[in-house]
Design an enzyme around this catalytic site. Sequence first.
Site, PDB file in Angstrom:
ATOM      1  N   GLU A  61       0.519   4.283 -12.947  1.00 28.58           N
ATOM      2  CA  GLU A  61      -0.122   2.956 -12.910  1.00 28.58           C
ATOM      3  C   GLU A  61      -1.640   3.075 -12.812  1.00 28.58           C
ATOM      4  OE1 GLU A  61       3.615   2.530 -10.195  1.00 28.58           O
ATOM      5  OE2 GLU A  61       2.270   4.136 -10.863  1.00 28.58           O
ATOM      6  N   CYS A  89       4.116   2.182  -5.665  1.00 29.60           N
ATOM      7  CA  CYS A  89       3.913   2.538  -4.264  1.00 29.60           C
ATOM      8  C   CYS A  89       2.822   1.618  -3.688  1.00 29.60           C
ATOM      9  CB  CYS A  89       3.488   4.004  -4.167  1.00 29.60           C
ATOM     10  SG  CYS A  89       1.807   4.305  -4.771  1.00 29.60           S
ATOM     11  N   CYS A  92      -0.608   1.928  -5.570  1.00 33.96           N
ATOM     12  CA  CYS A  92      -0.604   1.321  -6.899  1.00 33.96           C
ATOM     13  C   CYS A  92      -0.477  -0.194  -6.819  1.00 33.96           C
ATOM     14  CB  CYS A  92       0.509   1.923  -7.748  1.00 33.96           C
ATOM     15  SG  CYS A  92       0.230   3.676  -8.126  1.00 33.96           S
TER      16      CYS A  92
END
Length: 166
Positions: A61, A89, A92
């Site tokens: 990402e 996560c 990101c």
Amino acid sequence: MSQSKFNEQDHLFMRRAMELAAQAERQGEVPVGAVLVREGEIIAEGWNQSISHHDATAHAEMQVLRKAGQIIKNYRLLDTTLYVTLEPCPMCAGALLHSRVKRIVFGAPDLKAGAAGTVLNLFEHQAAYHYAEIEQGLLEDECREQLQAFFQRRRKEKKALKQSKG
């Protein structure tokens, strides 16, 4: 039978993200791929490169956000959709919020660090100043299998290496 919330174009872009995840795996990285799209066109693509770049922030990402910002000359990626094979996560998710991505579509949930609804949801947190549309489960089984096969293979390789030294 309920109709899928995902259309043909969604499937096409997630399949592309899966191809990028395979690219990551060929490079010895955890197989996660991402594609950023606006108005049906791919703006940027990325895959995990944390190991090869020696950079904990080089997730798929983040790679996409960096490339897209350079391409459109703006960190605000308004009216875009990110397709990613694994749930973002916290790092990101935070970057996606800052970049104003409108829609995030992910395949497999991340049971350890998912920040788009599995472990926590930064996108619905009261501190979030931007709200993104989150859609999960597109090609979920295939995305999960891609990751599981990688980790199973890696465990076998480590076990074999340990036995050969032992």
